[in-house]
Design a protein around this motif. Structure first.
Motif, short mmCIF file in Angstrom:
data_model
loop_
_atom_site.label_atom_id
_atom_site.label_comp_id
_atom_site.label_asym_id
_atom_site.label_seq_id
_atom_site.Cartn_x
_atom_site.Cartn_y
_atom_site.Cartn_z
N GLY A 211 1.36 8.07 -10.14
CA GLY A 211 0.07 8.66 -9.78
C GLY A 211 -0.95 7.61 -9.39
N PHE A 212 -1.02 6.54 -10.16
CA PHE A 212 -1.93 5.45 -9.80
C PHE A 212 -1.46 4.71 -8.56
N ALA A 213 -0.14 4.66 -8.34
CA ALA A 213 0.40 3.99 -7.16
C ALA A 213 -0.01 4.67 -5.86
N CYS A 214 -0.44 5.93 -5.95
CA CYS A 214 -0.93 6.63 -4.76
C CYS A 214 -2.15 5.90 -4.20
N LYS A 215 -3.09 5.53 -5.05
CA LYS A 215 -4.26 4.78 -4.59
C LYS A 215 -3.87 3.40 -4.09
N ALA A 216 -2.82 2.83 -4.67
CA ALA A 216 -2.37 1.50 -4.25
C ALA A 216 -1.57 1.56 -2.95
N GLY A 217 -1.31 2.75 -2.44
CA GLY A 217 -0.62 2.88 -1.16
C GLY A 217 0.86 2.62 -1.20
N MET A 218 1.51 2.95 -2.32
CA MET A 218 2.95 2.71 -2.42
C MET A 218 3.73 3.89 -1.87
N VAL A 219 4.81 3.61 -1.14
CA VAL A 219 5.71 4.65 -0.64
C VAL A 219 6.23 5.46 -1.83
N PRO A 220 6.24 6.80 -1.75
CA PRO A 220 6.00 7.67 -0.59
C PRO A 220 4.60 8.26 -0.53
N LEU A 221 3.65 7.70 -1.27
CA LEU A 221 2.29 8.27 -1.34
C LEU A 221 1.29 7.38 -0.61
N HIS A 222 1.68 6.86 0.54
CA HIS A 222 0.89 5.85 1.24
C HIS A 222 0.19 6.36 2.49
N GLN A 223 0.46 7.57 2.91
CA GLN A 223 0.06 8.00 4.25
C GLN A 223 -1.45 8.11 4.45
N TRP A 224 -2.21 8.18 3.38
CA TRP A 224 -3.67 8.29 3.55
C TRP A 224 -4.28 7.00 4.10
N LEU A 225 -3.66 5.85 3.80
CA LEU A 225 -4.25 4.57 4.19
C LEU A 225 -4.38 4.38 5.71
N PRO A 226 -3.31 4.53 6.50
CA PRO A 226 -3.44 4.33 7.94
C PRO A 226 -4.24 5.42 8.64
N VAL A 227 -4.54 6.51 7.94
CA VAL A 227 -5.35 7.58 8.52
C VAL A 227 -6.83 7.35 8.21
N ALA A 228 -7.14 6.94 6.98
CA ALA A 228 -8.53 6.81 6.56
C ALA A 228 -9.20 5.55 7.11
N HIS A 229 -8.46 4.44 7.18
CA HIS A 229 -9.08 3.17 7.58
C HIS A 229 -9.65 3.16 8.99
N PRO A 230 -8.93 3.65 10.01
CA PRO A 230 -9.46 3.55 11.37
C PRO A 230 -10.73 4.35 11.61
N VAL A 231 -10.92 5.45 10.88
CA VAL A 231 -12.08 6.31 11.16
C VAL A 231 -13.30 5.94 10.32
N ALA A 232 -13.11 5.22 9.25
CA ALA A 232 -14.23 4.83 8.39
C ALA A 232 -14.97 3.65 9.02
N PRO A 233 -16.28 3.50 8.74
CA PRO A 233 -16.98 2.29 9.18
C PRO A 233 -16.32 1.05 8.60
N ALA A 234 -16.42 -0.07 9.30
CA ALA A 234 -15.72 -1.29 8.88
C ALA A 234 -16.04 -1.71 7.45
N PRO A 235 -17.29 -1.67 7.00
CA PRO A 235 -17.55 -2.04 5.60
C PRO A 235 -16.83 -1.11 4.61
N ALA A 236 -16.74 0.17 4.96
CA ALA A 236 -16.02 1.11 4.09
C ALA A 236 -14.52 0.83 4.14
N SER A 237 -13.98 0.52 5.32
CA SER A 237 -12.56 0.18 5.44
C SER A 237 -12.23 -1.04 4.58
N ALA A 238 -13.13 -2.03 4.60
CA ALA A 238 -12.92 -3.23 3.80
C ALA A 238 -12.84 -2.90 2.32
#
Length: 485
Positions: A211-238
């Motif tokens: 469950g905690f590995a979901c936030k850490a982006g570990m397979v198979p719960l990683h798909q939110w990372l490449p979706v959220a980062h490009p649309v967020a402002p750069a400081p938020a992506s960081a």
């Protein structure tokens, strides 16, 4: 005095974040915003220098809120506060034309407050509560642009986070049966009842860590990372890449070493499965980053890979793996903050979002691309930059603790390092070529440049003078594996 400092560190950004919408003057808002971030950093550093212990406890029937600090708490709190300050200063120029800047600043500060409270949590209930607060406060940073794409990304981020939280909640209830206490104690508190029901206890531990590995982006719960980062402002992506993912790492660390204990998990099927998932994630993230052409999404896939380096170290359940994982967590957070802020500066100044569009841009933005180069060298693991130290520790620690599996792990880390060079260095070489059609300087203002230079030089300094941080990580590793009588 110590409790006072911890309370200020958490409450000052929270209170200031709530007040962000009250001030009409942009200048007053910006000053207050910067002061709150600075005050939080000063407080956590002062608390770390003062000592550790229990700061506050509030009983609520079966559950209780307990806040305090140990070596791990101080390390993560200082890291979070420092990186939020760098990203926050950067955002003052990045968002200066944004009409919704007060909202961004407010949720940015509230997220910092939740993450500091998370760092200082001293039992599983408090940690879970602060973890959920962090999710809710950070979600508006993802949909800040207000586009349909950003709203969809935010919902995906929330969906994955809630699924991970449900796994954590399941494990949390069972942890209360198999451990003498859900407070974080050295070596864990696994009891005799848990030993007689070991299969179920291990399942509970697996659910907690997955469950905690979901936030850490570990397979198979990683798909939110490449979706959220490009649309967020750069400081938020960081912040998403550098800090939010480390909240998942911190959750795994607390459950594995301070609730169940490494002695229980070492040699179990949980260790085997989680180590395998971490190595699969390292390789998968690197491969997908290598193939990606969109700049911020390439960095997001890189985060998927690099954070699992940390998890690979923690799942070794050895002092060397723990220390290497802590070092990698720190160095990756600094590197990825620098990389995302550099990408934000490029996009803000030129409007270019794809790697192949950056040709010649480095000549017009030398400080930005120089900072990007420093962070890239560290992330690949090239001496004398900081990343070399942590990756060497992880590889050697794995071979010592895991035998043949450790040798396979070292091979995966080596291949991933080569792929990392393959997807980061072309960005630099594209920028340094003569062609490109940019005929005037595009370097941003000092509020963008200062955080980039500070982060880049920090990676070089940490690589050259590593011993103080390495000793701190080693001390935390030894303490975390002591079993209290």
């Amino acid at each position: 005095m110590y409790s006072y400092l911890l309370s200020l560190a958490v409450l000052v950004p929270a209170f200031t974040g709530v007040l962000m919408g009250v001030f009409r003057s942009r200048r007053s808002r910006n000053i207050l915003f910067a002061e709150a971030l600075t005050a939080a950093l000063v407080c956590v550093i002062a608390a770390a220098c003062t000592g550790s212990g229990l700061a506050a406890a509030v009983d609520m029937g079966l559950f209780s809120f307990r806040f305090g600090a140990d070596t791990v708490s101080h390390l993560f709190a200082v890291l979070f506060a420092a990186l939020f300050l760098c990203a926050g200063v950067f955002s003052l120029e990045y968002n200066k034309e944004d009409a919704c800047q007060p909202r961004f600043n407010g949720f940015f500060l509230l997220t910092l407050s939740a993450m500091l409270a998370l760092s200082y949590s001293q039992n599983l209930f408090t940690f879970y509560f602060c973890y959920e607060c962090m999710t809710l406060c950070s979600m508006p940073l993802v949909f800040h642009a207000g586009t349909q794409e950003s709203m969809a990304a935010a919902l995906k981020y929330l969906g994955y986070s809630l699924f991970g939280a449900a796994l954590v909640l399941f494990g949390f209830f069972y942890a209360g049966r198999y451990c003498d206490t859900t407070s974080f104690v050295q070596g864990g508190s696994f009891n005799l009842y848990g030993m007689t029901h070991l299969p179920l206890a291990l399942t509970a531990a697996f659910c907690l860590m997955l469950g905690f590995a979901c936030k850490a982006g570990m397979v198979p719960l990683h798909q939110w990372l490449p979706v959220a980062h490009p649309v967020a402002p750069a400081p938020a992506s960081a912040i998403l890449s550098a800090c939010i993912t480390k909240a998942g790492v911190l959750g795994i660390l607390r459950c594995a070493y301070y609730v169940f204990g490494s002695q229980v998990l070492r040699g179990s099927w949980v260790q085997t499965v989680m180590t395998a998932l971490a190595l699969v994630t390292v390789f998968t993230g690197s491969m997908l980053a290598y193939k990606e052409r969109l700049l911020k999404r390439r960095l997001a896939w890189s985060t998927v890979s690099q954070v699992s380096y940390v998890l690979y170290g923690l799942f070794q359940f050895s002092p060397a793996g723990f220390a290497g994982g802590i070092l990698q967590a720190v160095f990756h957070a600094v590197s990825k903050t620098a990389l995302f802020l550099c990408a934000g500066a490029v996009i803000h100044q030129s409007g270019k979002t794809k790697v192949y569009e950056l040709t010649g841009l480095g000549k017009r933005m030398p400080v930005v691309f120089g900072s990007f180069a420093f962070a890239s060298l560290s992330l690949v693991g090239i001496p004398p930059f900081a990343g070399f130290v942590s990756k060497w520790s992880l590889a050697t620690g794995g071979m010592q603790a895991l035998g043949a599996t450790g040798i396979a792990g070292a091979a995966v880390l080596l291949v991933s390092a080569i792929l990392t060079a393959g997807y980061l260095f072309p960005i630099i070489t594209h920028g340094c070529t003569e062609e490109g059609g940019f005929d005037k300087p595009l370097e941003p203002g000092w509020r963008m440049l200062v955080p980039l230079v500070v982060l880049a030089l920090s990676l070089l300094a940490l690589g050259i003078v590593t011993q103080p941080l390495a000793r701190l990580a080693a001390a935390a590793a030894e303490i975390s594996q002591e079993v209290l009588s």
